[in-house]
Design a protein around this motif. Structure first.
Motif, PDB file in Angstrom:
ATOM      1  N   THR A 254      52.018  16.738  22.424  1.00 55.05           N
ATOM      2  CA  THR A 254      52.100  17.955  22.200  1.00 55.05           C
ATOM      3  C   THR A 254      51.724  18.554  23.715  1.00 55.05           C
ATOM      4  N   ASN A 255      52.858  19.711  24.281  1.00 52.19           N
ATOM      5  CA  ASN A 255      52.037  20.843  25.183  1.00 52.19           C
ATOM      6  C   ASN A 255      51.896  21.630  24.209  1.00 52.19           C
ATOM      7  N   PRO A 256      50.495  21.924  25.067  1.00 47.02           N
ATOM      8  CA  PRO A 256      49.561  22.759  24.237  1.00 47.02           C
ATOM      9  C   PRO A 256      50.851  24.078  24.322  1.00 47.02           C
ATOM     10  N   THR A 257      51.404  24.290  24.820  1.00 38.88           N
ATOM     11  CA  THR A 257      52.251  25.476  24.927  1.00 38.88           C
ATOM     12  C   THR A 257      53.102  25.654  23.318  1.00 38.88           C
ATOM     13  N   VAL A 258      53.448  24.758  23.217  1.00 36.98           N
ATOM     14  CA  VAL A 258      54.138  24.064  21.702  1.00 36.98           C
ATOM     15  C   VAL A 258      52.917  24.284  20.461  1.00 36.98           C
ATOM     16  N   ILE A 259      51.534  23.767  21.030  1.00 37.57           N
ATOM     17  CA  ILE A 259      50.450  23.915  20.011  1.00 37.57           C
ATOM     18  C   ILE A 259      49.972  25.492  19.752  1.00 37.57           C
ATOM     19  N   SER A 260      50.168  25.898  20.795  1.00 35.63           N
ATOM     20  CA  SER A 260      49.517  27.257  20.550  1.00 35.63           C
ATOM     21  C   SER A 260      50.483  28.027  19.051  1.00 35.63           C
ATOM     22  N   ALA A 261      52.519  27.611  19.791  1.00 34.00           N
ATOM     23  CA  ALA A 261      52.983  28.252  19.235  1.00 34.00           C
ATOM     24  C   ALA A 261      53.143  27.993  17.627  1.00 34.00           C
ATOM     25  N   THR A 262      52.474  26.393  17.475  1.00 35.60           N
ATOM     26  CA  THR A 262      53.195  26.453  16.423  1.00 35.60           C
ATOM     27  C   THR A 262      52.463  27.191  15.254  1.00 35.60           C
ATOM     28  N   LEU A 263      50.531  27.170  15.254  1.00 37.71           N
ATOM     29  CA  LEU A 263      49.655  27.509  14.802  1.00 37.71           C
ATOM     30  C   LEU A 263      49.930  28.998  14.996  1.00 37.71           C
ATOM     31  N   ALA A 264      49.783  29.929  16.072  1.00 42.41           N
ATOM     32  CA  ALA A 264      50.136  30.835  15.918  1.00 42.41           C
ATOM     33  C   ALA A 264      51.119  31.342  15.046  1.00 42.41           C
ATOM     34  N   ILE A 265      52.240  30.926  14.500  1.00 35.85           N
ATOM     35  CA  ILE A 265      53.419  31.285  14.144  1.00 35.85           C
ATOM     36  C   ILE A 265      52.675  31.517  12.592  1.00 35.85           C
ATOM     37  N   GLY A 266      51.794  30.522  12.219  1.00 31.66           N
ATOM     38  CA  GLY A 266      51.419  30.304  11.016  1.00 31.66           C
ATOM     39  C   GLY A 266      49.980  31.383  11.025  1.00 31.66           C
ATOM     40  N   LEU A 267      49.470  31.901  11.953  1.00 28.21           N
ATOM     41  CA  LEU A 267      48.761  33.167  12.345  1.00 28.21           C
ATOM     42  C   LEU A 267      49.340  34.129  11.980  1.00 28.21           C
ATOM     43  N   PHE A 268      50.311  34.445  12.002  1.00 24.33           N
ATOM     44  CA  PHE A 268      51.063  35.417  12.261  1.00 24.33           C
ATOM     45  C   PHE A 268      51.032  36.055  10.828  1.00 24.33           C
ATOM     46  N   ILE A 269      51.930  34.618   9.771  1.00 24.71           N
ATOM     47  CA  ILE A 269      52.446  34.591   8.695  1.00 24.71           C
ATOM     48  C   ILE A 269      50.735  35.264   7.997  1.00 24.71           C
ATOM     49  N   GLY A 270      49.541  34.852   8.241  1.00 27.15           N
ATOM     50  CA  GLY A 270      48.565  34.896   7.381  1.00 27.15           C
ATOM     51  C   GLY A 270      48.526  36.901   7.925  1.00 27.15           C
ATOM     52  N   ALA A 271      48.693  37.513   9.142  1.00 34.13           N
ATOM     53  CA  ALA A 271      48.259  38.378   9.584  1.00 34.13           C
ATOM     54  C   ALA A 271      49.221  39.519   8.093  1.00 34.13           C
ATOM     55  N   TRP A 272      50.801  38.871   8.102  1.00 37.73           N
ATOM     56  CA  TRP A 272      51.277  39.204   6.911  1.00 37.73           C
ATOM     57  C   TRP A 272      50.426  39.458   5.553  1.00 37.73           C
ATOM     58  N   GLY A 273      49.956  38.032   5.268  1.00 39.85           N
ATOM     59  CA  GLY A 273      49.313  38.340   3.733  1.00 39.85           C
ATOM     60  C   GLY A 273      48.209  39.337   3.638  1.00 39.85           C
ATOM     61  N   ALA A 274      47.385  39.609   4.859  1.00 37.08           N
ATOM     62  CA  ALA A 274      46.516  40.366   4.434  1.00 37.08           C
ATOM     63  C   ALA A 274      46.416  41.412   4.635  1.00 37.08           C
ATOM     64  N   GLN A 275      47.634  41.445   5.313  1.00 36.45           N
ATOM     65  CA  GLN A 275      48.497  43.137   5.285  1.00 36.45           C
ATOM     66  C   GLN A 275      48.778  43.726   3.441  1.00 36.45           C
ATOM     67  N   LEU A 276      49.415  42.518   3.151  1.00 40.41           N
ATOM     68  CA  LEU A 276      50.438  42.993   2.065  1.00 40.41           C
ATOM     69  C   LEU A 276      49.095  42.780   0.920  1.00 40.41           C
ATOM     70  N   THR A 277      47.570  42.390   0.876  1.00 36.99           N
ATOM     71  CA  THR A 277      46.444  42.455   0.047  1.00 36.99           C
ATOM     72  C   THR A 277      46.741  43.418  -0.859  1.00 36.99           C
TER      73      THR A 277
END
Length: 412
Positions: A254-277
């Motif tokens: 898998t292309n490194p850009t695709v790998i980073s984007a895949t994990l980054a999307i999940g982490l963005f959702i995680g950040a949203w979760g932390a903000q909503l706590t």
């Protein structure tokens, strides 16, 4: 704490305004450091994989960085003994030096492994200082819940930037350039930390052994001990998940850009979760909230076990990160309200030795499974199931006791 309904001229609001510049510096320093951390999580395994061709070696090399948590109680004692702003800044600079050495010797796996291990010492000190020591020292109790949520959510967003920027530099230039850029970020975090007020401490009149004993005695408290046990076992299952996903996708080409984007999307959702706590199940007890968050994280992990296509990986990783973002803020706030400020370094360092120390062991567990030819996900499934059962048992055990308040502090 309610988000609205306060008198804008109240003393609490004035205190919050006075603390706002300090909070900005704490957030800025934490964000820069976390961008570097997660850029390193992407760059280091892929660089080692490229040099050695070994999936197990790539997972294991980055896992060595987290072994520093084995000595975190000693680090915590020294954080309580010396001026805290200076220790925070020095921790960032130490990481910068270690990562720069790794970048210069990127083709020598053992040098990289050693440098990453040593950088973990600074990583432990920086992590303890930011959320567990400096916030209780510099932010008043009335504003602490909101401060923790802001710092934690900012850190989660920084993880996204770390993966994305690491992937972009890795593709546009090479691994050495990406690693040197990460070293510069750590140095910048150290310089930015010096904008914080000095936080002197009283000279220590106890021995290192006595200070270490204080931290370990707190594990015997039920409200701390059960939390540590459950989160440690859960981290043994899920703590190494990010670097494992990076390595597995890299091994599939898998292309490194695709790998980073895949994990980054999940982490963005995680950040949203932390903000909503602060608004997530605020009337529930601490025990019930953590049980729900652990169950949701386990559900996301269950999807990943199926080794699905990329779009399902994004969904599963997002669910897992969202639940962990919620759980982290609840856990941190609760400990800040429970642990005396002057003991925060040594007690939290013992807690972190188990909880965060489980992260590199998680990576090693995955590496061992890969080397032995076992089903890669088998040990993690058993561990996550055990974590859920441990916390379920504790929740049922205390169900007849008085619940904790909406912000994770005792109702007293």
């Amino acid at each position: 704490m309610p988000e609205s309904g306060r008198d804008t001229d109240s003393p609490a609001t004035g205190q919050e305004a006075a603390e706002r510049p300090v909070l900005r510096v704490l957030i800025g320093t934490s964000v820069i450091g976390k961008i570097a951390d997660y850029g390193l999580m992407l760059v280091a395994p892929l660089a080692v994989l490229s040099a050695t061709g070994s999936v197990a070696g790539a997972i294991l090399t980055f896992a060595l960085r987290g072994i520093a948590y084995a000595v975190s109680p000693v680090i915590g004692v020294y954080l309580d003994r010396y001026e805290r702003r200076g220790m925070f800044a020095a921790a960032q600079v130490q990481q910068a030096v270690c990562v720069a050495v790794a970048a210069l010797f990127l083709d020598q796996a053992w040098v990289v492994a050693g440098a990453l291990f040593l950088s973990g010492l600074g990583g432990v000190a920086a992590s303890l200082s930011s959320q567990f020591v400096l916030i209780p020292e510099l932010i008043s109790p009335a504003n602490r819940v909101r401060a923790v949520a802001r710092v934690s959510s900012s850190i989660e967003f920084a993880k996204v930037l770390g993966f994305l920027s690491g992937g972009v530099v890795l593709v546009a230039l090479d691994a050495r350039a990406a690693a040197l850029g990460i070293a510069v970020l750590y140095a910048g975090a150290g310089a930015w930390a010096m904008r914080l007020p000095r936080v002197p401490v009283e000279p220590a009149d106890t021995s290192l052994r006595d200070d270490l004993a204080v931290g370990f005695r707190w594990l015997a408290k039920p409200e701390i001990g059960w939390l540590v046990l459950s989160m440690t076992v859960s981290n043994l299952a899920l703590g190494g998940l990010g670097s494992v996903l990076v390595t597995l996708m890299g091994d599939r080409g898998t292309n490194p850009t695709v790998i980073s984007a895949t994990l980054a999307i999940g982490l963005f959702i995680g950040a949203w979760g932390a903000q909503l706590t602060p608004r997530a199940l605020p009337s529930w007890s601490l025990q019930s909230r953590i049980l729900v968050f652990q169950a949701v994280a386990a559900a996301g992990f269950g999807l990943l076990v199926l080794e699905p296509p990329i779009w399902v990986i994004v969904l599963a990783w997002s669910v897992n990160s969202f639940a962990l973002g919620l759980s982290n803020v609840v856990s941190i706030t609760y400990r800040q309200e429970t642990i005396p400020v002057h003991l925060s370094g040594r007690i939290n360092s013992v807690i972190r030795m188990f909880i965060a120390g489980a992260v590199p062991l998680s990576g090693m567990t995955y590496a061992l499974a890969a080397m032995q030819g076992w089903w890669l996900w088998g040990p993690a499934i058993l561990l996550e199931a055990a974590a859920l059962l441990i916390w379920l048992f504790h929740t049922v055990r205390v169900s007849d006791s008085r619940p904790l308040g909406p912000e994770g502090s005792p109702d007293s």
